[in-house]
Scaffold this motif. Structure first.
Motif, short mmCIF file in Angstrom:
data_model
loop_
_atom_site.label_atom_id
_atom_site.label_comp_id
_atom_site.label_asym_id
_atom_site.label_seq_id
_atom_site.Cartn_x
_atom_site.Cartn_y
_atom_site.Cartn_z
N LEU A 66 36.55 69.49 -32.11
CA LEU A 66 35.55 70.71 -32.25
C LEU A 66 34.27 70.40 -32.76
CD1 LEU A 66 35.31 73.71 -31.00
CD2 LEU A 66 36.29 74.47 -33.08
N ASP A 67 33.17 70.48 -32.38
CA ASP A 67 31.83 70.04 -32.87
C ASP A 67 31.74 71.17 -34.03
OD1 ASP A 67 29.62 72.26 -31.93
OD2 ASP A 67 31.10 71.83 -30.33
N ASP A 68 30.46 70.84 -35.01
CA ASP A 68 30.35 71.66 -36.18
C ASP A 68 29.78 72.82 -35.85
OD1 ASP A 68 31.33 69.52 -37.48
OD2 ASP A 68 29.30 68.64 -38.28
N VAL A 69 28.94 72.84 -34.83
CA VAL A 69 28.24 74.30 -34.51
C VAL A 69 29.26 75.49 -33.95
CG1 VAL A 69 26.67 75.19 -32.77
CG2 VAL A 69 26.08 73.01 -33.70
N ARG A 70 29.95 74.88 -33.18
CA ARG A 70 30.98 75.97 -32.65
C ARG A 70 32.12 76.33 -33.68
NH1 ARG A 70 29.86 73.00 -28.08
NH2 ARG A 70 29.23 74.03 -26.21
N ALA A 71 32.80 75.12 -34.42
CA ALA A 71 33.58 75.26 -35.40
C ALA A 71 33.05 76.12 -36.52
CB ALA A 71 33.93 74.24 -36.05
N ASP A 125 28.93 84.84 -23.26
CA ASP A 125 28.34 83.36 -22.64
C ASP A 125 29.29 82.38 -23.21
OD1 ASP A 125 26.79 81.48 -22.27
OD2 ASP A 125 25.39 81.75 -23.95
N TYR A 126 30.29 82.34 -22.25
CA TYR A 126 31.47 81.88 -22.50
C TYR A 126 31.24 80.28 -22.25
CZ TYR A 126 33.92 86.29 -23.27
OH TYR A 126 34.29 87.36 -23.77
N HIS A 127 30.21 79.98 -21.50
CA HIS A 127 29.60 78.58 -21.06
C HIS A 127 29.68 77.82 -22.33
CE1 HIS A 127 29.83 79.40 -16.85
NE2 HIS A 127 29.28 80.41 -16.88
N PHE A 128 29.20 78.41 -23.51
CA PHE A 128 28.92 77.63 -24.64
C PHE A 128 30.00 77.69 -25.49
CE2 PHE A 128 27.06 77.32 -28.96
CZ PHE A 128 26.43 76.11 -28.92
N LEU A 129 30.49 78.77 -25.70
CA LEU A 129 31.71 79.11 -26.56
C LEU A 129 32.80 79.91 -25.98
CD1 LEU A 129 31.78 79.62 -30.56
CD2 LEU A 129 33.42 80.42 -29.11
N HIS A 130 33.93 79.48 -25.65
CA HIS A 130 34.93 79.98 -24.81
C HIS A 130 36.10 80.51 -25.32
CE1 HIS A 130 37.69 80.78 -21.54
NE2 HIS A 130 36.84 80.83 -20.58
#
Length: 485
Positions: A66-71, A125-130
């Motif tokens: 999981l990338d830092d931005v989403r995490a 906007d689940y395409h970016f964070l689901h």
């Protein structure tokens, strides 16, 4: 009302635009209009779910999944929920089908949409964070939900233990206050032998102390979790190091000493810890109810009951009988006990009904356990504050009861023999004379001997007795406890 369109397996649905939950939660609200009670009634459960999502995000981040931005956004959203934010968005019913999936998805959607907001994006906007792909990464309802129940249960149990300690302290204070008040003990509601009112109240404190220890033992069982099990315990879709990492992060985040179960397949289907915990809660309830029965009986009256103690008056007791005051605080605690006993039956049936690799009935286990814990805690604090702390003793009434009782004849057995004691008891009952007077009339003992034998400290604790004669003088010798090697 403005809405946003969301999609799931069954198609598209319009969700309120301002809602942090999504389509899965919406369908669950519609499918389970059962109790009218939302899961938000249990803040510990919501905080536990957020703690799990936080620990999972950090673990997946460390593993490079999981990338830092989403995490970081998921962690920030979860921290807000742990601090009490957005609990009103947890709207599914406490009683639900699906083994807790609706609760897990409610958490996934709320955290996902709050994380999106923190990233400057719009809800949905689940395409970016689901909710599933990112918030629920490396997880299944089947490891998230039982772990959340255990974390929430641990927190609730420790608060219950603290409340029981408060009640125990109230009984201990009364035991000390009443230590010099002699009364008649009873067995089968019949006069037995003397004791002190302090001894009677000390038993309630001791019972509570014992149950505090049993709860502390039982709560350790819920520290074993199955995070990393995913669907059935095989760990499918999770990294080999994930289970250890998520457990470590949960310990750090919650302060609860969780450990990963040795066998995740077994841990995913086994509800034994909940059964054990519910059984101990039932034990607490049974003994607490017995204590309240005693308080109601000892305070019965005020003129034609036992009337040995007075409970603090809390409210008028009757709409028709002026001046009547009822023991309402013990009564409400009795009712809590009845509920807890019933909840234990529910937990037992629900645990037994599990099949193969999963128990689908954990939602009703959770609801039953949390009710028992919360209500017992409130009951202990209420009983301590509004009842026990204000209890007073009717000293003269208790003293007269001892003097009039036939039961004190038991103390004379070593001196006058069982046959004589039986005859004295029968005559006292028929003649309404006191045991004291009848013993003197029959010249079985002298007044001095009787007074020495019937001292409160002699009547209410173990003593070794003897009647000795020396130099023409007869006296009673009492010997206290001796040290036994």
């Amino acid at each position: 009302m403005t809405t946003r369109r969301e999609h799931d397996l069954l198609g598209d649905r319009d969700v309120p635009a301002e809602a942090y939950y999504g389509v899965h939660t919406l369908r669950a609200v519609e499918n389970f209009p059962i109790s009218g009670t939302k899961i938000s009634i249990y803040p510990d459960l919501i905080a536990a779910l957020a703690s799990i999502k936080l620990a999972a995000a950090k673990s997946n981040q460390e593993l490079g999944l999981l990338d830092d931005v989403r995490a970081n956004a998921i962690v920030a959203a979860a921290e807000e929920i742990r601090a009490g934010a957005l609990h009103e968005q947890f709207v599914v019913d406490v009683i639900q089908g699906g083994a807790g999936t609706s609760t897990n998805m409610n958490a996934n959607e709320v955290i996902a949409n709050r994380a999106l907001e923190l990233l400057g994006r719009t809800k949905g906007d689940y395409h970016f964070l689901h909710p599933n792909e990112h918030v629920n990464m490396s997880q299944s309802t089947n490891d998230v939900y039982p772990t959340a129940l255990k974390l929430a249960g641990y927190s609730g149990i420790m608060r219950l233990v603290d409340a029981m300690a408060v009640l125990r302290g109230a009984f201990e204070a009364k035991s000390e206050e009443f230590k010099d008040i002699v009364k008649m003990g009873r067995t089968q509601l019949q006069d037995a032998v003397p004791m002190t009112l302090g001894q009677e109240f000390s038993t309630y404190a001791v019972m509570l102390g014992e149950d505090e220890q049993r709860l502390k033992e039982a709560v350790l069982l819920v520290c074993e979790i199955n995070m990393g099990a995913t669907a059935i315990g095989t760990g499918i879709n999770s990294h080999p190091d994930y289970a250890g990492l998520v457990c470590r992060h949960l310990r750090t985040t919650t302060g609860i000493p969780v450990v990963t179960a040795a066998n995740l397949v077994e841990a995913t289907q086994d509800c034994g810890a909940f059964v054990q915990l519910s059984g101990v809660l039932k034990r607490v309830a049974v003994k607490l109810s017995k204590t309240c029965n005693d308080l109601r009986l000892l305070s019965s009256g005020p003129r034609v009951g036992l009337g040995e103690i007075n409970l603090p008056p809390m409210q008028a007791g009757s709409s028709i009988m002026p001046g009547k005051v009822n023991p309402v605080i013990p009564e409400v605690v009795n009712q809590i006990a009845f509920e807890v006993i019933g909840n234990d039956v529910t937990v037992s049936f629900a645990a037994e009904a599990g099949q193969l690799q999963l128990n689908a009935f954990e939602p009703i286990i959770a609801h039953s356990l949390f009710k028992s814990v919360n209500h017992l805690r409130s009951g202990c604090l209420t009983l301590a504050e509004k009842c026990v702390s204000g209890i007073t003793a009717n000293r003269e009434h208790l003293r007269r009861g001892v003097e009039r009782s036939i039961g004190i004849v038991t103390a004379l057995n070593p001196y006058i023999g069982y046959a004589n004691a039986t005859e004295i008891a029968q005559q006292a009952l028929v003649s309404n004379k006191s045991v004291y007077d009848l013993v003197l009339e029959k010249k079985l003992l002298t007044r001095e001997q009787l007074d020495q034998i019937l001292q409160p400290e002699v009547l209410t604790q173990p003593r070794s007795f003897a009647i000795t004669s020396a130099g023409g003088k007869t006296e009673v010798v009492t010997v206290g406890p001796r040290q036994i090697d």
